[in-house]
Design an enzyme around this catalytic site. Structure first.
Site, PDB file in Angstrom:
ATOM      1  N   HIS A   1       1.776   4.178   6.958  1.00  0.00           N
ATOM      2  CA  HIS A   1       2.814   4.795   7.761  1.00  0.00           C
ATOM      3  C   HIS A   1       2.647   4.348   9.199  1.00  0.00           C
ATOM      4  CE1 HIS A   1       5.480   7.767   9.537  1.00  0.00           C
ATOM      5  NE2 HIS A   1       5.987   7.883   8.326  1.00  0.00           N
TER       6      HIS A   1
ATOM      7  N   ASP B   1       6.671   9.179   0.206  1.00  0.00           N
ATOM      8  CA  ASP B   1       7.386   8.575  -0.918  1.00  0.00           C
ATOM      9  C   ASP B   1       6.503   8.332  -2.132  1.00  0.00           C
ATOM     10  OD1 ASP B   1       9.880   8.414   0.321  1.00  0.00           O
ATOM     11  OD2 ASP B   1       9.249   6.662   1.458  1.00  0.00           O
TER      12      ASP B   1
HETATM   13  N1  CMC Z   1      -0.054  -2.256   1.211  1.00  0.00           N
HETATM   14  C1  CMC Z   1      -0.927  -3.201   1.630  1.00  0.00           C
HETATM   15  N2  CMC Z   1      -1.182  -3.471   2.930  1.00  0.00           N
HETATM   16  C2  CMC Z   1      -0.544  -2.738   3.845  1.00  0.00           C
HETATM   17  C3  CMC Z   1       0.373  -1.717   3.474  1.00  0.00           C
HETATM   18  C4  CMC Z   1       0.606  -1.489   2.105  1.00  0.00           C
HETATM   19  N3  CMC Z   1       1.467  -0.550   1.716  1.00  0.00           N
HETATM   20  N4  CMC Z   1       0.882  -1.149   4.604  1.00  0.00           N
HETATM   21  C5  CMC Z   1       0.304  -1.771   5.628  1.00  0.00           C
HETATM   22  N5  CMC Z   1      -0.556  -2.729   5.180  1.00  0.00           N
HETATM   23  C6  CMC Z   1      -1.431  -3.586   6.004  1.00  0.00           C
HETATM   24  C7  CMC Z   1      -0.647  -4.700   6.656  1.00  0.00           C
HETATM   25  O1  CMC Z   1      -0.634  -5.859   5.854  1.00  0.00           O
HETATM   26  C8  CMC Z   1      -1.438  -4.883   7.938  1.00  0.00           C
HETATM   27  O2  CMC Z   1      -2.606  -5.595   7.635  1.00  0.00           O
HETATM   28  P1  CMC Z   1      -3.270  -6.606   8.710  1.00  0.00           P
HETATM   29  O3  CMC Z   1      -3.635  -5.764   9.879  1.00  0.00           O
HETATM   30  O4  CMC Z   1      -4.422  -7.207   7.988  1.00  0.00           O
HETATM   31  O5  CMC Z   1      -2.195  -7.602   9.026  1.00  0.00           O
HETATM   32  C9  CMC Z   1      -1.844  -3.472   8.325  1.00  0.00           C
HETATM   33  O6  CMC Z   1      -1.921  -2.770   7.072  1.00  0.00           O
HETATM   34  C10 CMC Z   1      -0.881  -2.749   9.258  1.00  0.00           C
HETATM   35  O7  CMC Z   1       0.415  -2.785   8.656  1.00  0.00           O
HETATM   36  P2  CMC Z   1       1.779  -2.935   9.464  1.00  0.00           P
HETATM   37  O8  CMC Z   1       2.819  -3.483   8.552  1.00  0.00           O
HETATM   38  O9  CMC Z   1       1.523  -3.658  10.750  1.00  0.00           O
HETATM   39  O10 CMC Z   1       2.065  -1.413   9.821  1.00  0.00           O
HETATM   40  P3  CMC Z   1       3.467  -0.837  10.253  1.00  0.00           P
HETATM   41  O11 CMC Z   1       3.186   0.379  11.027  1.00  0.00           O
HETATM   42  O12 CMC Z   1       4.303  -1.888  10.901  1.00  0.00           O
HETATM   43  O13 CMC Z   1       4.191  -0.497   8.851  1.00  0.00           O
HETATM   44  C11 CMC Z   1       4.851   0.623   6.886  1.00  0.00           C
HETATM   45  C12 CMC Z   1       4.234   0.761   8.282  1.00  0.00           C
HETATM   46  C13 CMC Z   1       5.165   2.005   6.350  1.00  0.00           C
HETATM   47  C14 CMC Z   1       6.189  -0.161   7.015  1.00  0.00           C
HETATM   48  C15 CMC Z   1       3.877  -0.127   5.964  1.00  0.00           C
HETATM   49  O14 CMC Z   1       2.675   0.610   5.846  1.00  0.00           O
HETATM   50  C16 CMC Z   1       4.447  -0.412   4.580  1.00  0.00           C
HETATM   51  O15 CMC Z   1       5.139  -1.426   4.411  1.00  0.00           O
HETATM   52  N6  CMC Z   1       4.216   0.484   3.575  1.00  0.00           N
HETATM   53  C17 CMC Z   1       4.799   0.343   2.266  1.00  0.00           C
HETATM   54  C18 CMC Z   1       6.243   0.839   2.284  1.00  0.00           C
HETATM   55  C19 CMC Z   1       6.338   2.345   2.356  1.00  0.00           C
HETATM   56  O16 CMC Z   1       5.686   3.058   1.609  1.00  0.00           O
HETATM   57  N7  CMC Z   1       7.234   2.843   3.228  1.00  0.00           N
HETATM   58  C20 CMC Z   1       7.512   4.288   3.358  1.00  0.00           C
HETATM   59  C21 CMC Z   1       7.086   4.839   4.686  1.00  0.00           C
HETATM   60  S1  CMC Z   1       7.047   6.630   4.701  1.00  0.00           S
HETATM   61  C22 CMC Z   1       8.655   7.152   4.473  1.00  0.00           C
HETATM   62  C23 CMC Z   1       9.602   6.693   5.514  1.00  0.00           C
HETATM   63  O17 CMC Z   1       9.348   6.764   6.699  1.00  0.00           O
HETATM   64  O18 CMC Z   1      10.691   6.284   5.118  1.00  0.00           O
END
Ligand code: CMC
Length: 428
Positions: A307, A364
């Site tokens: 998140h 989710d």
């Molecule tokens: N699986 C594997 N690796 C992950 C995941 C995941 N679900 N989420 C983040 N990471 C890794 C990412 O690859 C990165 O690694 P590194 O630092 O080595 O490059 C690190 O963790 C930080 O991730 P980020 O993408 O920079 O973080 P963000 O804050 O931009 O993204 C997120 C947040 C929710 C988009 C992301 O965690 C994600 O894609 N999660 C899966 C989709 C999901 O479940 N979304 C629902 C969010 S909650 C409900 C809502 O708000 O709608």
């Protein structure tokens, strides 16, 4: 604690005010930066460090896992009040009295008839259409059927459009689902509660008397409450930005629905269930999918994990996990998907990749398991998120208009070609 921040740009010191929120959050107010620095702006892709507004609606502390609507803890609300009371709280700032709540519900019911011509639009969509695309289009279509623009200076006008969209949205949600299933489109029953009516409109069969199931009603009520607002997330920011151009409430919400659709946002609930089903079909090998999620050359992500704001735990996920257990137990359903989800969660919480990056199950991760137990088709999951988020979008849109916020219009740092000489087509 100082109330100013100083930045130095090319030997020039610029003082900027520090803004403190009621929960002691601090922000540097950069609104004068460009003018006082001779054109310097800040750059923050994804707005990871940027506050877009001051808001009195929802407080969340991602480090401590706190989520409060108008000061009330989410868990306490989910336990003690219903979705419409939460909607009232979010939109108008206080929990309603009994009289205010009854009137609110009556006014919503009075607006819960949709122009018959909207049915023609619903019927024109192919059955294969994704429900999020349909619901976003239908919400936008409401603008055409209710063309009068809202006078935001008038509380009465504002109130009318609020109850109008809260009244019509459940009908549109039910019609979207029923059209895909080839079921007749009809209206609910005005004598029922908001959530009971939504469920009846979704599930009633033309040849059977619909019987309410209290387990489903309670579970849906809780899910809608837990999704009702989440401060400046992607879809809510979209609603505020679209509304900041003075586009109407329905148009702004239609845009918010489109933003919610993506799998990194609300679309994650559908993606989670599809992922769990894929793991099940693949023999239930969770380790294989954990390895894929950690592999930087593999685009696969563990859906329902991580998140932008919660870096400890998502308080909504805790409540939903318990509710999923309860609903499956009460309905007498044994779903192997739940075991796969629990297995994945356990492994992830013990894995340094996830621990180091502070990746925890989000809202989710377990919600889809409840929706599935309720008989809601997977591609409708994000629509259920949307109807839950509706009061939050309305509250944020209303706040933005009442605070007379300026049009949302970020700047950029241009990195394209510098001035070039035009070349006529035959010389290119
Ligand atoms: N699986 C594997 N690796 C992950 C995941 C995941 N679900 N989420 C983040 N990471 C890794 C990412 O690859 C990165 O690694 P590194 O630092 O080595 O490059 C690190 O963790 C930080 O991730 P980020 O993408 O920079 O973080 P963000 O804050 O931009 O993204 C997120 C947040 C929710 C988009 C992301 O965690 C994600 O894609 N999660 C899966 C989709 C999901 O479940 N979304 C629902 C969010 S909650 C409900 C809502 O708000 O709608």
């Amino acid at each position: 604690m100082a109330d100013k921040a100083t930045i130095e740009i090319n030997d020039k010191k610029i003082e900027l005010p520090l803004i403190k929120g009621t929960e002691n959050e601090l922000a540097i107010d950069i609104s004068t930066l460009r003018a006082s620095s001779g054109g310097v702006i800040t750059l923050d892709p994804g707005f990871k460090n940027t506050g877009s507004c001051e808001s009195a609606i929802t407080f969340l502390d991602g480090e401590k896992g706190i989520l409060r609507y108008r000061g009330y803890d989410i868990a306490e609300l989910a336990e003690n009040v219903d979705f419409l009371e939460v909607a009232y709280l979010l939109i108008f700032g206080e929990l309603p009295t009994k009289e205010q709540n009854d009137k609110f519900h009556d006014d919503i019911k009075a607006e819960s008839v949709v122009d018959e011509d909207v049915k023609k639009i619903v019927e024109a969509f192919p059955k294969s259409a994704h429900p999020m695309g349909v619901i976003s289009s239908l919400t936008s279509a409401l603008t055409a059927f209710n063309p009068s623009s809202v006078n935001v200076e008038s509380e009465a006008d504002m109130y009318k459009s609020v109850v109008r969209i809260l009244g019509k949205m459940p009908v549109l949600v039910a019609w979207t689902m029923r059209k895909k299933q080839g079921l007749p489109l009809d209206y609910g029953d005005d004598s029922l509660g908001y959530v009971e009516n939504l469920l009846k409109m979704m599930f009633t069969k033309p040849n059977k008397t619909y019987v309410q199931n209290q387990v489903l009603v309670d579970a849906m009520d809780k899910l809608l409450i837990l999704h009702a607002d989440h401060e400046q997330n992607c879809s809510t920011s979209t609603v505020r930005v679209v509304g900041s151009s003075h586009a109407g409430l329905f148009a702004s919400i239609s845009a918010g629905i489109s933003a919610l659709w993506g799998p990194l946002h609300g679309g994650a609930n559908q993606a989670v269930l599809e992922m769990l089903e894929a793991i099940q079909a693949d023999g239930g090998d969770t380790k294989k999918y954990m390895a894929k999620a950690k592999d930087k050359n593999d685009p696969f992500r563990l859906m329902g994990f991580g998140h932008r704001v919660y870096k400890n735990f998502d308080p909504r996920a805790r409540i939903i996990k318990k509710a999923a257990d309860q609903v499956l137990h009460d309905l007498g359903i044994e779903d192997p998907i739940l075991d796969i989800a629990k297995g994945l969660e356990k492994e992830a919480l013990e894995d340094s990749y996830f621990v180091d990056r502070k990746l925890y199950p989000n809202v989710d991760f377990y919600s889809g398991i409840i929706y599935r137990a309720m008989g809601i088709p997977t591609d409708m999951f994000t629509v259920m998120f949307a109807i839950g988020r509706l009061p939050g979008w309305i509250a944020q849109w209303r706040e933005m208009r009442l605070r007379k916020e300026p049009i949302g219009r970020p700047r950029q740092i241009y990195v394209g070609a510098t001035e070039r000489k035009f070349v006529p087509v035959d010389a290119r």
